[in-house]
Design a protein around this motif. Structure first.
Motif, PDB file in Angstrom:
ATOM      1  N   UNK A  31      35.609-114.174  28.951  1.00 11.02           N
ATOM      2  CA  UNK A  31      35.714-113.210  30.050  1.00 11.02           C
ATOM      3  C   UNK A  31      36.740-112.167  29.628  1.00 11.02           C
ATOM      4  N   UNK A  32      36.257-110.973  29.320  1.00 10.45           N
ATOM      5  CA  UNK A  32      37.180-109.930  28.879  1.00 10.45           C
ATOM      6  C   UNK A  32      37.878-109.278  30.062  1.00 10.45           C
ATOM      7  N   UNK A  33      37.091-108.851  31.061  1.00 10.95           N
ATOM      8  CA  UNK A  33      37.686-108.156  32.196  1.00 10.95           C
ATOM      9  C   UNK A  33      36.844-108.345  33.448  1.00 10.95           C
ATOM     10  N   UNK A  34      37.527-108.537  34.570  1.00  6.84           N
ATOM     11  CA  UNK A  34      36.866-108.541  35.877  1.00  6.84           C
ATOM     12  C   UNK A  34      37.440-107.426  36.753  1.00  6.84           C
ATOM     13  N   UNK A  35      38.017-106.405  36.122  1.00  3.15           N
ATOM     14  CA  UNK A  35      38.648-105.321  36.873  1.00  3.15           C
ATOM     15  C   UNK A  35      37.649-104.590  37.766  1.00  3.15           C
ATOM     16  N   UNK A  36      36.416-104.441  37.303  1.00  3.28           N
ATOM     17  CA  UNK A  36      35.410-103.714  38.077  1.00  3.28           C
ATOM     18  C   UNK A  36      34.482-104.641  38.853  1.00  3.28           C
ATOM     19  N   UNK A  37      34.530-105.926  38.542  1.00  5.06           N
ATOM     20  CA  UNK A  37      33.638-106.880  39.187  1.00  5.06           C
ATOM     21  C   UNK A  37      33.459-108.094  38.297  1.00  5.06           C
ATOM     22  N   UNK A  38      32.526-108.981  38.642  1.00  4.09           N
ATOM     23  CA  UNK A  38      32.296-110.174  37.819  1.00  4.09           C
ATOM     24  C   UNK A  38      31.987-109.799  36.371  1.00  4.09           C
ATOM     25  N   UNK A  39      32.446-110.610  35.451  1.00  3.89           N
ATOM     26  CA  UNK A  39      32.194-110.358  34.030  1.00  3.89           C
ATOM     27  C   UNK A  39      30.742-110.705  33.717  1.00  3.89           C
ATOM     28  N   UNK A  40      29.957-109.701  33.389  1.00  2.00           N
ATOM     29  CA  UNK A  40      28.531-109.903  33.133  1.00  2.00           C
ATOM     30  C   UNK A  40      28.221-109.700  31.657  1.00  2.00           C
ATOM     31  N   UNK A  41      27.365-110.552  31.139  1.00  2.00           N
ATOM     32  CA  UNK A  41      26.948-110.433  29.748  1.00  2.00           C
ATOM     33  C   UNK A  41      26.057-111.601  29.378  1.00  2.00           C
ATOM     34  N   UNK A  42      25.159-111.376  28.464  1.00  2.00           N
ATOM     35  CA  UNK A  42      24.177-112.391  28.105  1.00  2.00           C
ATOM     36  C   UNK A  42      24.776-113.591  27.395  1.00  2.00           C
ATOM     37  N   UNK A  43      23.965-114.636  27.302  1.00  2.00           N
ATOM     38  CA  UNK A  43      24.314-115.840  26.543  1.00  2.00           C
ATOM     39  C   UNK A  43      23.377-115.934  25.350  1.00  2.00           C
ATOM     40  N   UNK A  44      23.931-116.219  24.193  1.00  4.36           N
ATOM     41  CA  UNK A  44      23.107-116.349  22.995  1.00  4.36           C
ATOM     42  C   UNK A  44      23.202-117.758  22.426  1.00  4.36           C
ATOM     43  N   UNK A  45      22.117-118.189  21.791  1.00  2.00           N
ATOM     44  CA  UNK A  45      22.061-119.479  21.107  1.00  2.00           C
ATOM     45  C   UNK A  45      21.924-119.184  19.625  1.00  2.00           C
ATOM     46  N   UNK A  46      22.954-119.551  18.850  1.00  2.00           N
ATOM     47  CA  UNK A  46      22.990-119.123  17.457  1.00  2.00           C
ATOM     48  C   UNK A  46      23.759-120.131  16.618  1.00  2.00           C
ATOM     49  N   UNK A  47      23.406-120.188  15.337  1.00  2.00           N
ATOM     50  CA  UNK A  47      24.128-121.059  14.404  1.00  2.00           C
ATOM     51  C   UNK A  47      25.229-120.259  13.724  1.00  2.00           C
ATOM     52  N   UNK A  48      26.439-120.803  13.741  1.00  2.00           N
ATOM     53  CA  UNK A  48      27.595-120.175  13.099  1.00  2.00           C
ATOM     54  C   UNK A  48      28.136-121.104  12.018  1.00  2.00           C
ATOM     55  N   UNK A  49      28.735-120.508  11.002  1.00  2.00           N
ATOM     56  CA  UNK A  49      29.302-121.309   9.917  1.00  2.00           C
ATOM     57  C   UNK A  49      30.425-122.212  10.421  1.00  2.00           C
ATOM     58  N   UNK A  50      31.156-121.747  11.436  1.00  2.00           N
ATOM     59  CA  UNK A  50      32.212-122.563  12.033  1.00  2.00           C
ATOM     60  C   UNK A  50      32.496-122.041  13.437  1.00  2.00           C
ATOM     61  N   UNK A  51      33.254-122.819  14.198  1.00  2.00           N
ATOM     62  CA  UNK A  51      33.499-122.467  15.598  1.00  2.00           C
ATOM     63  C   UNK A  51      34.344-121.207  15.742  1.00  2.00           C
ATOM     64  N   UNK A  52      35.216-120.923  14.772  1.00  2.00           N
ATOM     65  CA  UNK A  52      36.025-119.706  14.851  1.00  2.00           C
ATOM     66  C   UNK A  52      35.138-118.463  14.883  1.00  2.00           C
ATOM     67  N   UNK A  53      34.056-118.486  14.128  1.00  2.00           N
ATOM     68  CA  UNK A  53      33.155-117.328  14.107  1.00  2.00           C
ATOM     69  C   UNK A  53      32.414-117.189  15.433  1.00  2.00           C
ATOM     70  N   UNK A  54      32.108-118.311  16.057  1.00  2.00           N
ATOM     71  CA  UNK A  54      31.466-118.265  17.368  1.00  2.00           C
ATOM     72  C   UNK A  54      32.410-117.659  18.401  1.00  2.00           C
ATOM     73  N   UNK A  55      33.673-118.065  18.356  1.00  2.00           N
ATOM     74  CA  UNK A  55      34.658-117.521  19.291  1.00  2.00           C
ATOM     75  C   UNK A  55      34.856-116.028  19.041  1.00  2.00           C
ATOM     76  N   UNK A  56      34.926-115.641  17.775  1.00  2.00           N
ATOM     77  CA  UNK A  56      35.073-114.221  17.436  1.00  2.00           C
ATOM     78  C   UNK A  56      33.912-113.408  17.990  1.00  2.00           C
TER      79      UNK A  56
END
Length: 224
Positions: A31-56
């Motif tokens: 959640x980056x910002x809720x200054x204007x309202x609920x934080x909206x954005x899609x969800x993706x299902x993807x394979x990452x080399x490690x969890x740090x890359x997923x968080x990034x």
């Protein structure tokens, strides 16, 4: 590494990590910002080399959604969901979708999810069985949304036309060479729009067969 240690952490309001051993779900909701309202954005299902890359990825994309929603004049903030695939080519399971829906619900409306890479309208319906905070549902259900891919493709198409006019002085796309990397829902839709205008297309995708199939359909060139 804590969230504060990631270079792409930009005063995000929250970075939530979810694990559901029963289904195998591992997910990040940023959640980056809720200054204007609920934080909206899609969800993706993807394979990452490690969890740090997923968080990034979640950090970058949620920040981008804050700007996109603000520029569109929407009363929405920016957020993003990332569900980690254990292996390349995996398909998300119903149990994982349900677990992700419960994760979204646990945030109490601070994040509203939707369709992104590796998701679909049908998968959004499964998630909606566990949370109120979901969009991208089939329009026939009476909810606003549906598959965002065609609309995203149209927006990019108009941007490409504007860039060609400004940079090349092109009054139309006939004969203009365009390379598209990634020909899934959005890239494939973009390719079809440009092909109708007579653009000369070069296509590439991590799934070489998909690129070759679309190239054959549109008279384009596929490259590895």
């Amino acid at each position: 590494m804590t969230s504060w240690g990631f270079p792409d952490f930009d005063d995000h309001e929250g970075v939530h990590l979810f694990t559901d051993p029963a289904s195998g779900l591992q997910a990040v909701i940023a959640v980056h910002s809720t200054a204007l309202g609920p934080a909206a954005g899609g969800a993706r299902f993807w394979h990452y080399a490690d969890s740090d890359r997923a968080i990034t990825d979640a950090l970058r994309l949620s920040r981008g959604m804050s700007f996109k929603n603000a520029m569109a004049g929407l009363e929405l903030g920016g957020g993003k969901g990332v569900v980690l695939a254990a292996n390349p080519g995996d398909t998300i399971t119903t149990a994982q979708l349900e677990a992700f829906g419960r994760a979204v619900e646990s945030l109490g409306g601070r994040y509203v999810t939707a369709e992104d890479v590796g998701m679909s309208e049908e998968r959004m319906k499964v998630i909606a069985g566990q949370t109120r905070y979901v969009s991208g549902l089939p329009v026939a259900s009476g909810a606003a949304g549906g598959d965002p891919g065609p609309y995203t493709a149209l927006g990019i198409y108009l941007g490409v036309k504007a860039a060609a006019q400004r940079g090349l002085g092109a009054t139309d796309m006939k004969g203009v060479r365009v390379a598209i990397q990634g020909v899934g829902s959005v890239g494939g839709g973009l390719a079809r729009l440009l092909a109708k205008d007579g653009a000369v297309l070069t296509l590439a995708d991590v799934d070489e067969g998909r690129a070759q199939k679309l190239a054959g359909e549109l008279g384009a060139t596929a490259v590895a």
